[in-house]
Scaffold this active site. Structure first.
Site, PDB file in Angstrom:
ATOM      1  N   GLU D  66       0.024  -1.228  -0.087  1.00 28.76           N
ATOM      2  CA  GLU D  66       0.136   0.145   0.178  1.00 28.76           C
ATOM      3  C   GLU D  66       0.654   1.277  -0.004  1.00 28.76           C
ATOM      4  O   GLU D  66       0.458   2.411  -0.529  1.00 28.76           O
ATOM      5  CB  GLU D  66      -0.986  -0.078   1.185  1.00 28.76           C
ATOM      6  CG  GLU D  66      -2.482  -0.576   0.710  1.00 28.76           C
ATOM      7  CD  GLU D  66      -1.765  -2.766   1.301  1.00 28.76           C
ATOM      8  OE1 GLU D  66      -0.731  -2.855   1.633  1.00 28.76           O
ATOM      9  OE2 GLU D  66      -3.138  -2.885   1.594  1.00 28.76           O
ATOM     10  N   HIS D 135     -11.069  -5.002  10.506  1.00 31.58           N
ATOM     11  CA  HIS D 135     -11.838  -4.302   9.885  1.00 31.58           C
ATOM     12  C   HIS D 135     -13.004  -4.204   9.899  1.00 31.58           C
ATOM     13  O   HIS D 135     -13.983  -3.947   9.114  1.00 31.58           O
ATOM     14  CB  HIS D 135     -11.846  -6.086   8.866  1.00 31.58           C
ATOM     15  CG  HIS D 135     -10.816  -6.444   8.088  1.00 31.58           C
ATOM     16  ND1 HIS D 135     -10.060  -7.702   9.266  1.00 31.58           N
ATOM     17  CD2 HIS D 135     -10.541  -7.104   6.828  1.00 31.58           C
ATOM     18  CE1 HIS D 135      -8.884  -7.790   8.587  1.00 31.58           C
ATOM     19  NE2 HIS D 135      -9.314  -8.098   7.013  1.00 31.58           N
TER      20      HIS D 135
END
Ligand SMILES: Cc1ncc(C[n+]2csc(CCOP(=O)(O)OP(=O)(O)O)c2C)c(N)n1
Ligand SMILES: Cc1ncc(C[n+]2csc(CCOP(=O)(O)OP(=O)(O)O)c2C)c(N)n1
Ligand SMILES: [Mg+2]
Ligand SMILES: [Mg+2]
Lengths: 339, 326, 326, 339
Positions: D66, D135
Site C-alpha cells: 500500500e 476490518h
C-alpha cells in the site's frame, strides 16, 4: 509537588532520561530502542547517558525501520520485556501506524485481556523552530481517537519524570509525547517554566489526572504540553487587566479527566481550549464536546478553541508564528472571551 | 571533456553553495546552532562531499525527467537545475521562494525542473515509481530517479517500491547514497549486508555498487541504468559510496564518529580529486578553473543577495494553498 | 515413523476441522455466503491444502516457542496446540472462546501456546522479531516463527523485519506460504521474482524454497532452520509451495483461477499423498488410519459441540479489556 | 434529486463504478489501481466491470504494497495522471499513512500551490457483519483531522456517483469512504434506503455541502454514511411518538458545511451526532464543538453524542451490535434528548 528538600531543577529531557534510568535499574526487563538512542543519547536527549550506563545490550540503536522496531515491541512485551521505544518525531507515525494502532493498541482487547503489552512509545512533538510541515506536528489528538492507547503529554520536568515512570510501570501501551520546546536543549528555544524541581528518588504521577496549574475564577483554559506554560504567561498578562484565569493542565488525554474539566467550567463559566494540534476533529473538539454534553448549563459564553488552523505547519518563521498559538494569541483569545 | 568540465562546474557550484549556507547558518544564532534563530532557521542537512552522486547521475537527465530527493536535497536540486535564487529564498523562508516560504530546506518543490524532496526517510521511492508509471502510460521517453541515503534502504518503502517498479518494468532508477551513516548509526549497525546494491537480486533487476565517490565512474554506471530505463528495460538499483563532509545536520557534534574518520574523508575530497584529474589531463587550465570559481561564487552570492532582499511572506500566505481551486 | 504418523494425524485434524467449518459456515445463511448471518459470521479463510506448511514446521516447536500467523490461521493454531474447544468457541463468537468472542477467526490469541495471529497482511513479522529479541535478551533457548502468505512478502514489514532480525541475529524463522494467489492476484502479478526465498540474499541469511507441498521435505528444511536459530545462528527464510483448496474466503467464486487449476491442486492433495506414503511404507495400516480418522472426528465434533453449547458473551464484555489494570 | 426520467435504482457499488467508468471515458488520464480491482472488480464491487471495459492498462491489480502503490499516485498525479486508488479497507491505512498524510495531503501547501495531486483514495468502512477489530472501522474522523485531504462519506447511490465524479474532477486528494453496509452486495446486509435513483448521465454532487435528508422541528441529527439511513429509520419510529426529527446528512467532513449545522440547530434547538467512528476526538466531537462555538445560544439541551464507545470493534455479533449505533440506539438517544 511540595518538598522539603532543596530545589533540584532539571530540564525535561534530563527528567525523562532519569525516569527511564531508574526504571531500568529497578527492572532488568526494561530496554530502550530506537534511532540514535544509543551513543547519541537521543536526538532530543531523552535517552542521554543511558547507553553509557546500561550498554548496548539494553539501549539499542535501530535501523530506520519504524514498523519493524515498533512492531518488535509487541512481541517482546508479550514475552516479558518492557520496552521504551522512541519514535524520533511523531510526524513519522505514518510509516509504523499499523503496528501501533491495529496491534499494540488492540491486542489486549482482541485477546479478551489475556495478552498485555507494557510498552512506552515516546516521541517528540511540536513546532516553533521552523522545522516545517513534516517535523512540527503534535498529533496527540489522532492517537487519542483510537482505543487502546494511553496518551500522555507532560508540560514540565516533574510531570515528565513521574509520568514516564508511571508509563513504564503501566501494563498498557502508552504514547508519551514530549514537546521539543520544553526540553531545555540549549540549541532549541525552551520555556523555562518547564524546568522545575524534580526529586531525585523515583516517583509516579498517575496517568489520567489533570492538574489545576493555576486557580482562577473568570475563565478556564484547557491545555497540554507546551501550551500550558504559554497559558500561564497569558494568565499573568491578564491578571494585570483584572481577568482571573484558571489554567488546567490536562496532562493525560487518555484516560481523560472529565471531572476536572467539568469542575473548572462549573467554577468559571467560560472555557477556552488551547491546542498545538490541528484544530478540527482533535483535542480542542473533544474538550468542547465534553463540556457541551456535561457542563452546558454552566456556560455563560460560547466555548472557544485556539489551535493550529487546519493548515500544515509552514516553514517560514513569520508564517509559523501566525499559526501556532502564542502567548499573545492566547491572551487575546481569552480577553475576547471574557469581554 | 566539455561534459567533464561542466560536471566539475556543477560540483563546484554545489560545494560553494553548501559552504555558503554553512556560513550563513550560524548567522544570528546564539548559541551558535540555535535552531530557531538567525537568517536560516530550522534543520540544515548539507551535502558537501556528496556532489559526485548528484552530478554523476543527474547530468544524464532532461528537464522533464523526474527527481525525488531526501532530506539532504541541495546537491540534487542544483544538479537538476532548480533556480538557485528561488531555492535560496525558500531556504531563507522568504516570499519569493519556490513555495513562498511554506516548504523550506527539506521541502523544495520545483515542477519546472520536475524536482521534489521530502523530510521523511524513504518517502521518495513510491512517488518516483508513480512518475515512471505515468511516463510509460503516456508513452513519454522520460525517466524518474529516486535518491535516498543508505539508511533509507531499510525502510519498507524501499522494498515495496523496488518490487513494484520491477514488476511494472517502469523507467525508474533507485540511487542509494552510501555516506556510511544515518545520523549517528553506521551502516554496519543498520544494514544486514555490506551493499544495498545486492538487494537488487530480490527484484530481479540490475544492481551496481560504485565505490570511490568518483563522478566519472558514477556517470558511467548511471548512463547504462538510465538508457536501460529509457529503452523500456525497467529499473536499476545503484548504490554509490560517498562521504558526508559536514555533520548530519549543522550543529551535529559528531561525537559518534571514529577518530580520524572525518579527516580521511576530507583528504579524499571528490572535488579536489576531480580537479586534479582535469588539470592533469589538460581538460581544464588553472585559469579556466579560476574563472569557474569566480562565476559560481557570483551565482551563489547573487542567490543569497536575492534571498536576503526578498521580504518575509505576508501572514495571509499561511492560510492559502491547503486546497487547490479546481 | 511415530513422528510421521503424528504429523499425519495433525494434518488430518486440521483438514477435518476446516471441512467442518466450511460446512457450518453456510449454516443459517441466506444467501449461502451471507457474511453477517449464521452460526459463524464474518470472513472465513480456510487453509485446507496448506497443512504441510503448518505441520512440517511447527512439529519442531516447543510450547513456549512463539508463532505469529496471518489471516488464514487455523492450521497454524492447531499445529501449535491451541485448544480446539476454546478456538472453536471463539470462532463462533461465544463466551467460552479464547477471547470471549472479542477476537474471532482472524484474531486468535493463546498465550498458553504462545500463538497469535492478525488480519493485517504482513503484520506478524515485526512481533516475531521482537519475541526473538526477548528470547535472546533473556537467555532463553526459544525461537519465534512468523508465517505469512506469498502476497505478504511484498509488504514493507517483510523487508524491515528480515533486515532487523538478520542484523540482530535473533532466533526467528520467516516462513512464506506460497499458495500462488493473494485473493485474486497470482504471484507473477505481485512479485518481481519467482521465489521469495531468494530475497534472503538481501539480508545475508539462508533462504530455502521447498517445492511439492510435501510435509517431510518441509519438516527437514525447517529442522535445519530452527536448530540454526536455536544455536544462535540467526534467522532463516523459508518459502514453501502449497495449494489453497478452498477459495480465498468462503464465498469466493474464484472466477479468476485458470481453468483446471483448482482440479490439479485437488489431485495433488498433500494429505492423500502423505497417507499413501505412510501406507506404502507400512508406517500406518488402514486400520490405524481409520482409528485416527475416528479420533480426530471426535475431537472436531467435541469442539463444535462445546462451541455450540457455549452462551453468547454478556453485553458488558464489549466494554471490558480496552485497558489492563496494572 | 427530482427527476422526470423513470426511476433507475442502482446499488451504491454499481453507482460508484459507473461514476468512475464515466470519468475514465471522458479523460484518458484517469486510471484505477489497487488490490483485486481488476478481474475481481474490487472486493466490494466498486470497480466492477471496469477491467473488462478498459483493460489491464488502465485498471491495475497491485501487490499488497500500500505504501508503494498509494505513494505512486503522488508521482503519477504530479505527472498528469488522475489516479483512483483503492485501499481495500480503511483499517489498513496504517501501513501507508505517511504517503497519504505527509505527502499527498501536504505537497500542495508545501509547494506553495505549485504541485497538484488529483487523486482519489477510495476505501471501505464500517462494521455490522462480524469482521472484528481490524476490518470494521470507520476512521474518517482521523483523516478529517489532518489538513489537505478532502473527506467524503456518501450515504446513498445518488450521492456516491455524483461525489465520485466530483472527487475525480477535483484537483485535490480526496478520501472517499464507502460504507460496506450500503453497497448492495448481496452477501452483505445492506440498507435498501441507499439504493436510490441514479441518473445514467454524468453529474456531480459538490463536495462540502450537507443535505437535509429530512426536515424536522424538534431535534437535529447529524450523520454521515450508514448512520444516515439508520437515522431516517429512527426518525420514522419517533414520528409515531410525535417527535419531529431533522436528519442532516453531512456528506462531506472536509470541507465541513458548518452553516448547515448551525441552521439546523437554530431551527430545532437540540442536537445529536450519530457516528460509527470512535466516540472521542473524532467527528462527533467536532460537530459538537462547532455548535458549542457558533450556535450555543440556540441550544435548549446539552448536545448528545452516539458513537462507538471507544472500544475496538468486537467480533461477536451480540457484542458488535452493542457498540455500533443501531436504529434502536438512535431512537432511544433521540427520545431521551427530547424528553
Ligand atoms: C521515517 C523517518 N524516520 C526517521 C527520520 C529521522 N531522520 C532524518 S534523516 C535520518 C538519517 C537518514 O540517513 P540516510 O538515509 O543514510 O541519509 P543521510 O542523512 O546519511 O544523507 C533520520 C533517521 C525521518 N526523517 N523519517
Ligand atoms: C495490509 C493489508 N492489505 C490488504 C489486506 C487484504 N487482504 C487480506 S488477505 C489478502 C491476500 C493475502 O495473500 P497472501 O499473503 O498470499 O495470503 P493467502 O491469503 O494466500 O493465504 C489481502 C490482500 C490486508 N488484510 N492487509
Ligand atoms: Mg547516510
Ligand atoms: Mg497467497
Amino acid at each position: 509537588m511540595a518538598t522539603t528538600t532543596p530545589v533540584r531543577k532539571l530540564t525535561m529531557a534530563r527528567a525523562i532520561s532519569e525516569g527511564i534510568g531508574q526504571e531500568m535499574e529497578r527492572d532488568p526487563n526494561v530496554l530502550v530502542w530506537g534511532e540514535d538512542v544509543g551513543v547519541y543519547g537521543g536526538i532530543f536527549g531523552a535517552t542521554q547517558e543511558l547507553f553509557q550506563r546500561f550498554g548496548p545490550q539494553r539501549v539499542i540503536d535501530t535501523p530506520i525501520s519504524e514498523s519493524a522496531f515498533i512492531g518488535a515491541a509487541i512481541g517482546a512485551s508479550a514475552e516479558g520485556l518492557r520496552p521504551v521505544v522512541e519514535l524520533m518525531f511523531v510526524d513519522f507515525f505514518g510509516v509504523a501506524m499499523d503496528q501501533i494502532y491495529n496491534h499494540l493498541a488492540k491486542n489486549h482487547y482482541m485477546s479478551g485481556g489475556s495478552v498485555r503489552h507494557p510498552v512506552v512509545i515516546m516521541t517528540a512533538i511540536g513546532g516553533g523552530y521552523s522545522d516545517a510541515a513534516q517535523h512540527s506536528q503534535s498529533l496527540y489528538g489522532l492517537f487519542a481517537h483510537l482505543p487502546g492507547l494511553k496518551v500522555v503529554v507532560p508540560s514540565n520536568a516533574y510531570d515528565a519524570k513521574g509520568m514516564m515512570i508511571a508509563a513504564i510501570q503501566d501494563d498498557n501501551p502508552v504514547m508519551y509525547f514530549f514537546h521539543k520546546g520544553l526540553l531545555g536543549l540549549g540549541w532549541m528555544p525552551s520555556d523555562d517554566l518547564a524546568e522545575v524541581h524534580v526529586p531525585e528518588e523515583s516517583y509516579t504521577v498517575p496517568l489520567g489526572q489533570a492538574q489545576v496549574a493555576a486557580q482562577g475564577s473568570d475563565v478556564s483554559v484547557f491545555a497540554v504540553g507546551a501550551m500550558v506554560p504559554k497559558a500561564m504567561r497569558a494568565r499573568e498578562n491578564l491578571r494585570h487587566q483584572g481577568i482571573s484565569v484558571e489554567v488546567i493542565d490536562l496532562r493525560t488525554l487518555v484516560p481523560l479527566d472529565r471531572q476536572s474539566i467539568i469542575d473548572s467550567v462549573r467554577k468559571t463559566h467560560r472555557a477556552i481550549i488551547v491546542d498545538e494540534d490541528y484544530r478540527s476533529f482533535g483535542m480542542s473538539a473533544e474538550i468542547a464536546a465534553v463540556i457541551a454534553e456535561e457542563a452546558l448549563e454552566y456556560l455563560d459564553t460560547p466555548i472557544k478553541r485556539l489551535a493550529v488552523p487546519d493548515v500544515p505547519i509552514p516553514y517560514s518563521r513569520v508564517l509559523e508564528q501566525a499559526v501556532i498559538p502564542s502567548v499573545d494569541h492566547i491572551t487575546e483569545a481569552i480577553r475576547q472571551l471574557t469581554r | 571533456m566539455d561534459k567533464q568540465v561542466s560536471m566539475y562546474r556543477t560540483m563546484c557550484l554545489i560545494r560553494a553553495y553548501e559552504d555558503k549556507l554553512a556560513e550563513i547558518y550560524t548567522e544570528g544564532k546564539t548559541p551558535l546552532f540555535s535552531i530557531a534563530a538567525g537568517t536560516i532557521p530550522g534543520e540544515m542537512h548539507l551535502a558537501a562531499g556528496q556532489e559526485p552522486v548528484a552530478v554523476g547521475v543527474i547530468s544524464h537527465l532532461e528537464q522533464d525527467d523526474v527527481v525525488t530527493a531526501p532530506h539532504r536535497p541541495h546537491h540534487f536540486a542544483i544538479a537538476k537545475g532548480v533556480d538557485l535564487r528561488l531555492m535560496t529564498a525558500e531556504i531563507f523562508g522568504r516570499q519569493s521562494g519556490l513555495s513562498r516560504g511554506k516548504g523550506g530546506h527539506m521541502h523544495l518543490f520545483d515542477p519546472q525542473s520536475h524536482f521534489s524532496c521530502s523530510g521523511i526517510v524513504g518517502a521518495g521511492f513510491p512517488p518516483a515509481v508513480g512518475a515512471a508509471l505515468a511516463f510509460s502510460k503516456q508513452g513519454r521517453k522520460n525517466v524518474a530517479v529516486a535518491f535516498a541515503g543508505e539508511g533509507a534502504a531499510n525502510q519498507g518503502t524501499f522494498h515495496e517500491s523496488l518490487n513494484l517498479a520491477a514488476l511494472w518494468k517502469v523507467p525508474v532508477i533507485f540511487v542509494i547514497e552510501d555516506n556510511q551513516y544515518a545520523i549517528s548509526v553506521p551502516k554496519g549497525q543498520s544494514t544486514a549486508i555490506a551493499k544495498n546494491s545486492d538487494r537488487a537480486q530480490a527484484y530481479g533487476i540490475p544492481g551496481v555498487y560504485i565505490p570511490g565517490n568518483d563522478v566519472l565512474a558514477i556517470h558511467e554506471a548511471a548512463e547504462e541504468a538510465i538508457s536501460h530505463a529509457r529503452q523500456g528495460q525497467g529499473p536499476t538499483l545503484l548504490e554509490i559510496q560517498t562521504t558526508r563532509l559536514y555533520g548530519h545536520f549543522q550543529g551535529d557534534a559528531e561525537a559518534y564518529l571514529q577518530s580520524g574518520e572525518k579527516e580521511s574523508w576530507r583528504q579524499q575530497d571528490p572535488i579536489a580529486k576531480f580537479r586534479t584529474h582535469l588539470l592533469d589531463h589538460h581538460y581544464l587550465t588553472p585559469e579556466e578553473d579560476q574563472l569557474i570559481q569566480k562565476e559560481i561564487q557570483g551565482l551563489v552570492d547573487d542567490a543569497v543577495k536575492f534571498a536576503r532582499e526578498s521580504p518575509e511572506p505576508d501572514i495571509r500566505e499561511a492560510f492559502l494553498d491547503v486546497f487547490a481551486e479546481s
